[in-house]
Write an enzyme that holds these catalytic residues in place. Structure first.
Site, mmCIF file in Angstrom:
data_model
loop_
_atom_site.group_PDB
_atom_site.id
_atom_site.type_symbol
_atom_site.label_atom_id
_atom_site.label_comp_id
_atom_site.label_asym_id
_atom_site.label_seq_id
_atom_site.Cartn_x
_atom_site.Cartn_y
_atom_site.Cartn_z
ATOM 1 N N LYS A 112 -0.046 19.780 7.163
ATOM 2 C CA LYS A 112 -1.038 20.816 7.439
ATOM 3 C C LYS A 112 -1.517 20.704 8.889
ATOM 4 C CE LYS A 112 -5.499 22.466 5.790
ATOM 5 N NZ LYS A 112 -6.522 22.385 4.776
ATOM 6 N N GLU A 127 1.587 8.913 9.665
ATOM 7 C CA GLU A 127 2.770 8.520 8.894
ATOM 8 C C GLU A 127 3.843 9.610 8.944
ATOM 9 O OE1 GLU A 127 -0.338 8.546 7.900
ATOM 10 O OE2 GLU A 127 -0.845 6.775 6.699
ATOM 11 N N GLY A 145 -5.365 20.517 1.490
ATOM 12 C CA GLY A 145 -4.115 19.747 1.406
ATOM 13 C C GLY A 145 -3.711 19.450 -0.030
ATOM 14 N N ARG A 146 -4.700 19.063 -0.848
ATOM 15 C CA ARG A 146 -4.381 18.680 -2.226
ATOM 16 C C ARG A 146 -4.137 19.874 -3.129
ATOM 17 N NH1 ARG A 146 -7.431 14.438 -0.256
ATOM 18 N NH2 ARG A 146 -6.599 12.430 -0.875
ATOM 19 N N GLU A 203 -8.162 13.558 -6.744
ATOM 20 C CA GLU A 203 -9.147 12.568 -6.392
ATOM 21 C C GLU A 203 -10.280 13.110 -5.534
ATOM 22 O OE1 GLU A 203 -8.729 10.237 -2.989
ATOM 23 O OE2 GLU A 203 -6.564 10.519 -2.937
ATOM 24 N N HIS A 259 4.467 1.403 -25.061
ATOM 25 C CA HIS A 259 5.019 0.052 -24.934
ATOM 26 C C HIS A 259 4.458 -0.689 -23.725
ATOM 27 C CE1 HIS A 259 7.736 0.570 -28.284
ATOM 28 N NE2 HIS A 259 7.896 1.805 -27.848
ATOM 29 N N LYS A 316 -8.254 5.883 7.944
ATOM 30 C CA LYS A 316 -7.374 6.455 8.969
ATOM 31 C C LYS A 316 -7.842 6.072 10.360
ATOM 32 C CE LYS A 316 -6.038 10.801 6.731
ATOM 33 N NZ LYS A 316 -6.065 12.246 6.867
HETATM 34 O O1 F6P Z 1 -5.445 11.841 3.814
HETATM 35 C C1 F6P Z 1 -5.625 12.957 3.034
HETATM 36 C C2 F6P Z 1 -4.959 14.158 3.630
HETATM 37 O O2 F6P Z 1 -5.750 14.707 4.661
HETATM 38 C C3 F6P Z 1 -4.649 15.183 2.532
HETATM 39 O O3 F6P Z 1 -5.616 16.106 2.360
HETATM 40 C C4 F6P Z 1 -3.373 15.795 3.008
HETATM 41 O O4 F6P Z 1 -2.676 16.363 1.972
HETATM 42 C C5 F6P Z 1 -2.679 14.577 3.586
HETATM 43 O O5 F6P Z 1 -3.696 13.787 4.172
HETATM 44 C C6 F6P Z 1 -1.628 14.930 4.587
HETATM 45 O O6 F6P Z 1 -2.157 15.676 5.664
HETATM 46 P P1 F6P Z 1 -1.247 16.649 6.486
HETATM 47 O O7 F6P Z 1 -0.675 17.668 5.561
HETATM 48 O O8 F6P Z 1 -2.159 17.263 7.537
HETATM 49 O O9 F6P Z 1 -0.167 15.820 7.114
#
Ligand code: F6P
Length: 538
Positions: A213, A219, A273-274, A342, A373, A498
């Site tokens: 986004k 990462e 994002g979520r 979350e 199990h 972060k």
């Molecule tokens: O760390 C949470 C978050 O900001 C989420 O909301 C998002 O889905 C994820 O990191 C990844 O962010 P991006 O899509 O900006 O790389």
């Protein structure tokens, strides 16, 4: 200015607090004996059947929860969401994931603008692009068909698409359309994950979709640079134009990274994002794998639930019921977890007032038979963990072995039907006596029961039903948040980790390049960091 009111200060909340005492005198064994009660706790919409009769609740509880919903102005809040108001107040944004699956002729406004035409222009672009890649009219730098896709993204830019892919990859129709193609997801920055991901892939036939986004997530950007290097090293830097595309709200950074903006698929800041799987975040990689028409079914399933959530009265509204029951379990019984996003894990209300009650739950899950199990011991005799059992009537891959009494799916579903009763009824010492169980084993074999669960039965697990399921769970989160009076659409809680990682990253850089000592960290972190730097110095 009047000070903000917490939901826990309302009469409806206090009434429910007192009502817990009443419910504590009941046992699910007895509540389940009332067929009228059970009948009233079954709700069906568009093939999805919800049975919440195994919740520790009576009709009176449910009425009281509806009163709580009224006090929380739940319906108004749902309307404000659908009307594009800035209900994500801490980020001053609308929350409009429902627009991502709205029909082409729908009108959904954000900041005075109908966003549906933009949504459909991106969907049309995805359809066109995915069809070109799938048909081989868009080929890689060496002229080969791009049959494999690696989607690079993390968090919401990964988990939603992974969920849908996992469900679709055994659906017969989806299998047919995916034939000969592979979709992989690279989320973690661990170099081991990169290695696992690209093992067996040929850069000549691989398309990388960078999904972020913000296009700044450390990462994802590092993984994207690693795969860019993987492609450039094998095919030359100019190959990137053919082998890398992007999904983002930040098209400037996409271009800066070296991806042609024409090969970028936009989404918008009003998509959390979520909640982004129905944007290009999920639709692009899934369309490349399964074809746009399969993914369109998924969007239609979600849209069907969106309309239900918007218009059904509370007593027939599946997400509303699920959300209210979660509030009941978490905030009134104090059950900390649920076997099933979350963003509800908050410590303050939307107005910044500390919450005097628990919000959010710890979700975990597993195919029921596997769970049986492993951790089911915990949920049967250890902690009380309200469970959601999700079953489908028709298996995606039915198997009926000759000589077997029941099909493999029947075997699986036997657990779907049995476990909720085992949790609700338990087993008493009297029953065990009658079964001649040795006295010293009776305490060990006694099950208290009275453990709440709910059951969702879907007709099958095709793209449409997967969309329904997704939307039910997305809206449940919103209902919980609306009732608790928190913001379910921001995630400040992940920011601290972060920013501390950024501080560490800077330290690693200056120590390695300028030999500067580790500074500004506590003793523990400084010691670990120094050791790591020493051990990795060349
Ligand atoms: O760390 C949470 C978050 O900001 C989420 O909301 C998002 O889905 C994820 O990191 C990844 O962010 P991006 O899509 O900006 O790389």
């Amino acid at each position: 200015m009047a000070s903000p009111t917490l939901i826990s200060d309302t009469g409806a909340w206090k009434d429910l607090k007192g009502h817990v005492e009443e419910i504590n005198k009941t046992h699910l064994r007895d509540l389940m004996a009332d067929a009228e009660r059970c009948k009233s706790m079954m709700v069906e919409f568009d093939g999805v059947l919800l049975d919440y009769s195994r919740q520790r609740a009576t009709n009176e509880t449910v009425d009281k929860l509806f009163k709580l919903a009224e006090e929380a102005k739940l319906k108004e809040k749902i309307n404000r969401m659908y009307n594009g108001e800035h209900i994500n107040s801490t980020e001053n944004r609308s929350v409009l994931h429902v627009a991502l699956r709205a029909s082409r002729d729908a009108v959904i406004q954000s900041d005075g603008k109908n966003v549906v035409p933009e949504v459909w222009s991106v969907l049309d672009k995805i359809k066109d692009f995915s069809e070109r890649v799938r048909s081989g009219s868009w080929v890689g730098a060496t002229g080969k068909v791009l049959k494999d896709v690696v989607a690079v993204g993390i968090g919401g830019s990964f988990l939603g698409p992974l969920f849908v892919h996992t469900a679709l990859q055994t659906d017969p129709e989806a299998i047919k359309s995916a034939r000969g193609r592979q979709l992989r997801f690279l989320a973690n920055v661990d170099p081991i994950d990169v290695a696992r991901n690209i093992t067996g892939l040929n850069p000549e036939t691989t398309l990388v979709v960078v999904v972020s986004k913000t296009f700044t997530t450390a990462e994802t950007m590092l993984n994207a640079r690693t795969l860019r290097e993987w492609i450039s090293a094998a095919l030359g830097p100019s190959a990137v134009a053919k082998h890398m595309v992007a999904v983002s709200t930040n098209l400037m950074l996409v271009e800066k990274f070296g991806i042609d903006p024409n090969n970028a698929f936009a989404f918008w800041d009003w998509v959390g994002g979520r909640y982004s799987v129905c944007s290009a975040v999920g639709v692009l990689p899934l369309s490349l794998q399964y074809g746009f028409s399969v993914v369109e079914q998924f969007l239609k399933g979600a849209s069907s639930i969106d309309q239900h959530f918007y218009s059904a009265p509370h007593e027939k509204n599946i997400p509303v019921l699920l959300g209210l029951l979660s509030v009941w379990n978490v905030s009134f019984f104090g059950y900390p977890a649920r076997v099933s996003m979350e963003s509800n894990g908050k410590g303050v209300s939307i107005d910044g007032v500390p919450l005097p009650f628990e919000a959010g739950e710890i979700d975990f899950g597993e195919p029921g038979t596997n769970g049986q199990h492993s951790f089911y011991q915990l949920i049967h005799q250890g902690r009380v963990i309200p469970c959601d059992f999700i079953g489908v009537v028709k298996s995606q891959q039915p198997v009926f072995l000759k000589g077997e009494v029941v099909s493999n799916h029947d075997e699986l579903m036997s657990n779907f039907f049995a476990q909720p009763d085992a949790l609700a009824y338990g087993k008493t010492p009297e029953q065990l006596h009658k079964e001649n169980v040795a006295p010293h084993l009776i305490p060990h074999k006694t099950f208290s029961g009275n453990r709440p669960s709910l059951s969702l039965l879907l007709p099958s697990l095709n793209a449409y039903n997967i969309g329904q399921l997704l939307a039910i769970y997305e809206h449940r989160i919103a209902v919980e948040g609306f009732v608790w009076g928190i913001n379910s659409f921001d995630q400040w809680g992940v920011e601290l980790g972060k920013s501390l990682a950024t501080q560490v990253r800077k330290q690693l850089h200056v120590s390695r390049t300028k030999g500067e000592p580790v500074e500004g960290f506590n003793f523990s972190t400084a010691t670990l960091l120094t050791r790591y730097l020493e051990a990795t110095a060349d």
